[in-house]
Write an enzyme that holds these catalytic residues in place. Structure first.
Site, PDB file in Angstrom:
ATOM      1  N   LYS A   1      56.972  60.506  67.906  1.00 54.44           N
ATOM      2  CA  LYS A   1      58.253  61.127  68.680  1.00 54.44           C
ATOM      3  C   LYS A   1      57.683  62.090  69.731  1.00 54.44           C
ATOM      4  CE  LYS A   1      62.561  63.386  67.460  1.00 54.44           C
ATOM      5  NZ  LYS A   1      63.457  64.034  66.217  1.00 54.44           N
TER       6      LYS A   1
ATOM      7  N   SER B   1      67.995  61.828  66.147  1.00 50.16           N
ATOM      8  CA  SER B   1      67.366  61.902  67.458  1.00 50.16           C
ATOM      9  C   SER B   1      66.269  60.974  67.747  1.00 50.16           C
ATOM     10  CB  SER B   1      67.157  63.604  67.741  1.00 50.16           C
ATOM     11  OG  SER B   1      66.137  63.975  66.857  1.00 50.16           O
TER      12      SER B   1
ATOM     13  N   SER C   1      67.660  63.497  61.663  1.00 54.83           N
ATOM     14  CA  SER C   1      67.119  62.579  62.614  1.00 54.83           C
ATOM     15  C   SER C   1      65.754  61.512  62.188  1.00 54.83           C
ATOM     16  CB  SER C   1      66.501  63.710  63.732  1.00 54.83           C
ATOM     17  OG  SER C   1      67.535  64.212  64.439  1.00 54.83           O
TER      18      SER C   1
HETATM   19  N1  GLN Z   1      71.966  65.090  64.614  1.00 55.41           N
HETATM   20  C1  GLN Z   1      71.616  66.372  64.270  1.00 55.41           C
HETATM   21  C2  GLN Z   1      71.629  67.662  65.388  1.00 55.41           C
HETATM   22  O1  GLN Z   1      71.981  67.083  66.534  1.00 55.41           O
HETATM   23  C3  GLN Z   1      70.090  66.227  63.649  1.00 55.41           C
HETATM   24  C4  GLN Z   1      69.271  66.519  64.411  1.00 55.41           C
HETATM   25  C5  GLN Z   1      67.643  66.361  63.964  1.00 55.41           C
HETATM   26  O2  GLN Z   1      67.727  66.205  62.640  1.00 55.41           O
HETATM   27  N2  GLN Z   1      66.754  66.621  64.822  1.00 55.41           N
HETATM   28  O3  GLN Z   1      71.387  68.396  65.107  1.00 55.41           O
END
Ligand code: GLN
Length: 479
Positions: free
Chosen positions: A76, A151, A175
């Protein structure tokens, strides 16, 4: 236990296949399909070929290159790679070259892995669809009209499309697990502190954990075992021996007590098919010999609300460092205030700005106690409710996401709808506990769904043991 990463590493270590050959096979798939999917922001094929050459030389010289010998891994793009662009999916970091490698990157290299590239993500890991990346969305390999989740959508897509055998992502509120579920692969969030965050660009530091993606539970366990363990460079890294995720794979679940979390199995907004699959998963574990019962974790229902105060609050503080002076992009102005304003206005996208405003508000004098302070108290209650459940159960079960992959653009105009994706994943982050998402059947459109196995802090061994049993019992995905 098996998996293509385990098999590739065994073949390379045994001299039956060259690392170069394994790599080229994956790069050919990237060539063929990443124009359409956009899993990668930056391919590091040259460096991967050099690493493959070193692995092959080691094997020829009778030296063991390590447990990930010749295994292509995607990272990532919020993990620092020395001298290789690391953008966090943001314009504000365009042009920035990290001066050091994240600890996980060093551990991968030392284990013989081949880093094939940096994957797309929602800007600063804020999102659930990879659509908030400043560099355009990633598409789901199973159905390119749909999102891969987020994400870490690029990492999930890279593994699902066969661009890499393994990938790393970060999981602050789901994410790793949510995109894994939406792309039909395995994804895990380890116990907070098990994997070093050194070199992971911070979003919400008390929640962020790096986690593995793989096509099988055993492969995910292999990757986690390589990157976990104490690191003096991360002050929140846990001391002592790390639990081994791969230790009990294949032992089955006979005699284990598994609880189905009532509040998450019937969460608001859950697609009926996702709820049904979770119950089928519970039945499958019971059929395999586990003692399965429903259990209430009452405070879990407040997880989403608490998270969307705590995570933005921490983000508003962490992102203050992008000021046009220290990192990446600067947009000049008449004076320093105007320079800050222009740099941050042009450098950050809409979702990041929304989080900074939410977080700044939650932390402001007069509101701190009512918002941030209260959310922290809720966080404690969630951890306590889970601890009570783990007095009776070895592991818990819950859906991963409310439903399968959604069409691109279908949730971008409604932030609350997007946030609701995290309802079942967030509680583990707030508690600091491990959880693994395992593919388990499909929704009515034939898209993959995931079921999560949750465990207590440092319960990776039992969580992966149950996950492996779930994987063995899962219905096939036919599409
Ligand atoms: N979807 C969640 C957010 O927008 C989690 C994001 C993540 O785990 N980085 O914060």
């Amino acid at each position: 236990m098996n998996g293509p990463a385990l098999a590739a590493a065994a073949a390379v270590r045994g001299g039956e296949r060259s690392a170069r050959e394994v790599l080229d096979e994956h790069l050919a798939r990237v060539e063929e399909r990443d124009g359409e999917l956009h899993a990668f922001l930056n391919l590091t094929a040259g460096a991967a070929r050099e690493a493959a050459g070193r692995v092959d030389e080691a094997v020829a010289a009778g030296i063991d290159p390590g447990p990930l010998a010749g295994v292509p891994v995607a990272l990532k793009d919020n993990l620092c790679t020395r001298g290789v662009a690391t953008t966090c999916g943001s314009r504000i970091l365009e042009g920035w070259l990290p001066p050091y490698d994240a600890t996980v990157v060093r551990r991968l290299a030392a284990a013989g892995a081949l880093i094939v590239g940096k994957t797309n993500l929602d800007e600063f890991a804020m999102g659930s669809s990879t659509e908030s990346s400043a560099f355009g969305p990633t598409r789901n390999p199973v159905d390119p009209s749909r999102v891969p989740g987020g994400s870490s959508g690029g990492s999930a897509a890279a593994v699902a499309a066969g661009f890499a055998l393994l990938a790393l992502g970060s999981d602050t509120g789901g994410s790793v697990r949510q995109p894994a579920a939406l792309c039909g692969v395995v994804g895990a969030k380890p116990t907070y502190g098990l994997v070093s965050r050194y070199g992971l660009i911070a979003f919400a530091s008390s929640l962020d954990q790096i986690g593995p993606f793989a096509t099988t539970v055993a492969d995910a366990a292999l990757l986690l075992d390589v990157v976990s363990g104490h690191d003096p460079a991360d002050s929140t890294s846990l001391a002592g021996a790390a639990p081994r995720a791969s230790e009990a794979l294949g032992r089955g679940v006979e005699g284990l007590a598994v609880g189905l979390v009532s509040e998450l199995a019937s969460a608001e907004g859950l697609d009926p098919r996702s709820a049904a699959r979770t119950r089928e998963a519970a039945d499958a574990l019971a059929g395999a010999g586990a003692k399965v019962e429903e259990v209430s974790v009452p405070a879990a229902v407040y997880g989403l609300s608490a998270y969307y105060l705590i995570a933005p609050a921490e983000a508003s503080s962490n992102l203050a460092r992008y000021d046009g002076v220290r990192y990446g992009r600067r947009v000049d102005g008449a004076d320093i205030t105007e320079m800050y304003l222009r740099t941050r206005s042009e450098g950050f996208g809409a979702e990041v700005k929304r989080r900074i405003m939410l977080g700044t508000y939650a932390l402001s004098a007069g509101y701190y106690d009512a918002y941030y302070g209260k959310a922290q108290r809720v966080r404690t209650l969630i951890a306590r409710d889970f601890e009570a459940a783990y007095q009776r159960f070895d592991a818990l079960l819950a859906p991963t996401a409310p439903g399968g992959a959604f069409p691109l653009g279908s949730k971008t105009s409604d932030p609350l709808l997007m946030y609701a994706n995290d309802v079942c994943t967030i509680p583990s982050n707030l508690a600091g506990h491990p959880a693994v998402s395992v593919p388990f059947g499909t929704d009515d459109a034939g898209l993959p769904l995931g079921v999560q196995v949750l465990g207590p802090a440092l319960g990776e061994t039992v969580v992966f043991q149950v996950a492996a049993a779930l994987e063995a019992a899962a219905p096939g995905v036919s599409r």
